[in-house]
Each structure stands twice: as C-alpha cells, then as structure tokens.
Design a protein around this motif. Structure first.
Motif, short mmCIF file in Angstrom:
data_model
loop_
_atom_site.label_atom_id
_atom_site.label_comp_id
_atom_site.label_asym_id
_atom_site.label_seq_id
_atom_site.Cartn_x
_atom_site.Cartn_y
_atom_site.Cartn_z
N SER A 82 0.83 -1.21 0.00
CA SER A 82 0.00 0.00 0.00
C SER A 82 0.86 1.26 0.00
O SER A 82 0.52 2.24 -0.64
N ILE A 83 2.00 1.24 0.67
CA ILE A 83 2.89 2.40 0.66
C ILE A 83 3.50 2.60 -0.72
O ILE A 83 3.59 3.72 -1.22
N VAL A 84 3.91 1.51 -1.37
CA VAL A 84 4.45 1.62 -2.72
C VAL A 84 3.39 2.13 -3.68
O VAL A 84 3.66 3.00 -4.53
N GLY A 85 2.17 1.64 -3.56
CA GLY A 85 1.08 2.12 -4.39
C GLY A 85 0.78 3.60 -4.14
O GLY A 85 0.52 4.36 -5.08
N LEU A 86 0.81 4.00 -2.89
CA LEU A 86 0.59 5.40 -2.54
C LEU A 86 1.67 6.29 -3.14
O LEU A 86 1.37 7.35 -3.72
N LEU A 87 2.92 5.89 -3.03
CA LEU A 87 4.01 6.69 -3.60
C LEU A 87 3.91 6.76 -5.12
O LEU A 87 4.18 7.81 -5.71
N VAL B 267 3.58 8.92 8.15
CA VAL B 267 3.02 10.11 7.51
C VAL B 267 4.11 11.15 7.30
O VAL B 267 4.19 11.77 6.24
N CYS B 268 4.95 11.34 8.29
CA CYS B 268 6.02 12.33 8.20
C CYS B 268 7.03 11.95 7.12
O CYS B 268 7.46 12.80 6.33
N LEU B 269 7.40 10.68 7.04
CA LEU B 269 8.36 10.24 6.03
C LEU B 269 7.78 10.36 4.62
O LEU B 269 8.46 10.82 3.70
N THR B 270 6.54 9.95 4.45
CA THR B 270 5.90 10.06 3.13
C THR B 270 5.76 11.51 2.72
O THR B 270 6.06 11.88 1.58
N GLY B 271 5.32 12.35 3.66
CA GLY B 271 5.20 13.78 3.37
C GLY B 271 6.53 14.41 3.02
O GLY B 271 6.63 15.22 2.09
#
Length: 118
Positions: free
Chosen positions: A16-21, A87-91
């Motif tokens: 899900s993180i890879v898909g979000l990115l 959230v902080c890392l993705t942002g």
C-alpha cells in the motif's frame, strides 16, 4: 499462525505504501505538467532572459510546499501518535521531490515550446 498473519499484514502495508508513492508521483507529474503548460507564456521569456529554473518555478514550488506541509500536519493530527512516522516520512519524500518534478516539467515544456512541438 499468528506470525503468518502478521507477515501478511507487513507485506500488505508495504504494497500500500508503494502504491501510494506511485499514485503521488503520477499525480504530481500531471499537476506539474499542467501548471507548466499554463505558465509557459510567462516562463518562456523569463528563461530566455537568463532566469534559472528555480527562479522560474519558485512561486509554484513554495505554494505547494506550504499547502503540502499543512496537509501533512492535518493528517498527523488525525492519525495519532503511532502513525506520525510513516506520515512524516511520506510527506517529506513528496515535498522533497516536488521541486524536481516542477523544474523537470517546466524544462520539458520549454524545450517543446522552443521547438514548436507543443
């Protein structure tokens, strides 16, 4: 059995993180391209006059940094303390990639515009 379930949840979260990115990268590229096309009439003379790519696209980048920072802070407030790190890392990754995307889109539109291909 519990270990297999947790391993499945880990792979699900990674997916899900890879898909979000990937979705964020595609959305930011499309947004930057549209913004570069809309601002091409203003950017072309600036670039011909010798302005750097940062000077040409600075206004767009700063606006998106401010709005992106506000959105990240709101999501962090809604997530709770346990969800702050992802959230902080993705942002941070998205906000750090924004200048590259905007400058790349502006350069591509400038090149196509100067060759009369756009």
């Amino acid at each position: 059995m519990r270990a297999q379930l947790y391993a499945y949840f880990v792979w699900l979260r990674i997916g899900s993180i890879v898909g979000l990115l990937a979705a964020l990268a595609i959305a930011s590229a499309i947004s930057a391209f549209i913004m570069a096309v809309l601002k091409a009439k203003r950017d072309f003379p600036l670039r011909l006059a010798g302005a750097s790519w940062w000077a040409v696209s600075r206004g767009r980048i700063v606006k998106e940094w401010v709005l992106g920072g506000i959105v990240v802070m709101l999501i962090m407030l809604l997530q709770g303390i346990n969800g702050w790190l992802p959230v902080c890392l993705t942002g941070a990754l998205v906000l750090l990639a924004l200048p590259l995307v905007h400058i790349g889109a502006a350069a591509w539109v400038f090149a196509k515009n100067s060759l009369r291909q756009l």
